[in-house]
Design an enzyme around this catalytic site. Structure first.
Site, short mmCIF file in Angstrom:
data_model
loop_
_atom_site.label_atom_id
_atom_site.label_comp_id
_atom_site.label_asym_id
_atom_site.label_seq_id
_atom_site.Cartn_x
_atom_site.Cartn_y
_atom_site.Cartn_z
N GLY A 156 17.46 6.89 65.54
CA GLY A 156 17.89 6.32 64.27
C GLY A 156 17.38 6.99 63.02
O GLY A 156 18.04 7.00 61.99
N GLU A 178 10.43 5.70 60.36
CA GLU A 178 11.28 4.82 61.16
C GLU A 178 12.49 4.42 60.32
O GLU A 178 12.39 4.22 59.11
CB GLU A 178 10.44 3.60 61.58
N ASP A 179 13.65 4.30 60.98
CA ASP A 179 14.85 3.91 60.25
C ASP A 179 14.77 2.45 59.80
O ASP A 179 15.03 2.12 58.65
CB ASP A 179 16.12 4.15 61.10
N ASP A 216 12.59 -4.25 62.38
CA ASP A 216 13.30 -5.51 62.56
C ASP A 216 12.26 -6.59 62.90
O ASP A 216 11.64 -7.16 62.01
CB ASP A 216 14.34 -5.30 63.67
N GLY A 262 9.48 -5.89 64.34
CA GLY A 262 8.18 -5.22 64.24
C GLY A 262 7.58 -4.89 65.59
O GLY A 262 6.54 -4.24 65.70
N LYS A 263 8.27 -5.32 66.66
CA LYS A 263 7.72 -5.17 68.01
C LYS A 263 7.50 -3.71 68.41
O LYS A 263 6.45 -3.35 68.96
CB LYS A 263 8.67 -5.84 69.01
N THR A 264 8.50 -2.86 68.13
CA THR A 264 8.41 -1.46 68.54
C THR A 264 7.16 -0.79 67.98
O THR A 264 6.36 -0.22 68.73
CB THR A 264 9.66 -0.68 68.05
N LYS A 294 13.73 -5.86 57.75
CA LYS A 294 14.32 -7.21 57.73
C LYS A 294 13.18 -8.22 57.78
O LYS A 294 12.78 -8.66 58.87
CB LYS A 294 15.22 -7.41 58.96
#
Ligand code: XMP
Ligand code: MG
Length: 180
Positions: free
Chosen positions: A48, A102-103, A106, A108-110, A134
């Site tokens: 991404g 990072e693109d 969301d 934040g998990k990654t 987000k």
């Protein structure tokens, strides 16, 4: 308002090329100040972030290096869920000023799972630059040091982001249309 169709879904224009470029340049300007004489190492997370990384890098005037990695997630043996590994991280991060690209953040998990792996190599500093965030979707707290846009909790595509493989080629960012 202009729209695109990807697979069976309709997406409306959300951020224009000009808005994105202005913001990416703004982030680069700040990085040029913050990393003066430090030779930062950017680590861009594929797929991404490729467009964000390419544009940002063109606006940098400090000496900088970049490396592209892919994250692979697989089910670990423990109940704690997926394990994330980096493919293609050949650079030694020890004592380096590292900036993750990072693109979109969301839940934040990654990044929450991946950051400790990088930290383990003892970089001198470790910062995050994300084009999109987000806030309403947050499940894992993260400090985003350089942020482009805070956006509503709706699926977006374009400018490197895809819906099931399509949409990465657009210069604008599109939001899933209501009722789509
Ligand atoms: P987490 O939840 O781990 O998610 O912060 C980060 C990754 O999820 C993908 N993602 C999206 N991709 N449109 C996309 O094309 C979206 O609206 C979206 N939200 C999350 C993305 O791969 C990101 O790296
Ligand atoms: Mg991604």
């Amino acid at each position: 308002m202009s729209y695109i169709k990807l697979h069976d879904k309709t997406f409306n224009t959300y951020l224009s090329e000009e808005e994105i470029q202005q913001k990416v340049k703004g982030i680069a300007d700040q990085l040029n100040l913050d990393y003066k004489d430090r030779r930062p190492l950017f680590v861009a997370i594929l797929n991404g972030s490729f467009m964000f990384a390419a544009d940002l890098f063109k606006y940098l005037t400090v000496d900088a290096e970049i490396s592209f990695i892919k994250l692979a997630s697989y089910k670990g043996m423990k109940a704690s869920g997926n394990v994330i590994t980096a493919i293609g991280l050949e650079m030694d991060l020890f004592d380096r000023d590292v900036v993750i690209l990072e693109d979109i953040v969301d839940t934040g998990k990654t990044l929450h799972q991946f950051l400790p792996k990088l930290d383990h190599q003892q970089p001198k500093s470790l910062k995050i630059a994300a084009l999109l965030h987000k806030p309403e979707a947050t499940q894992y707290q993260l400090k985003i040091d350089y942020l482009g846009f805070s956006i509503p909790n709706k699926f977006v595509v374009g400018y490197g982001l895809d819906f099931d493989g399509l949409g990465r080629n657009y210069k604008e960012i599109y939001q899933l249309a209501a009722g789509s």
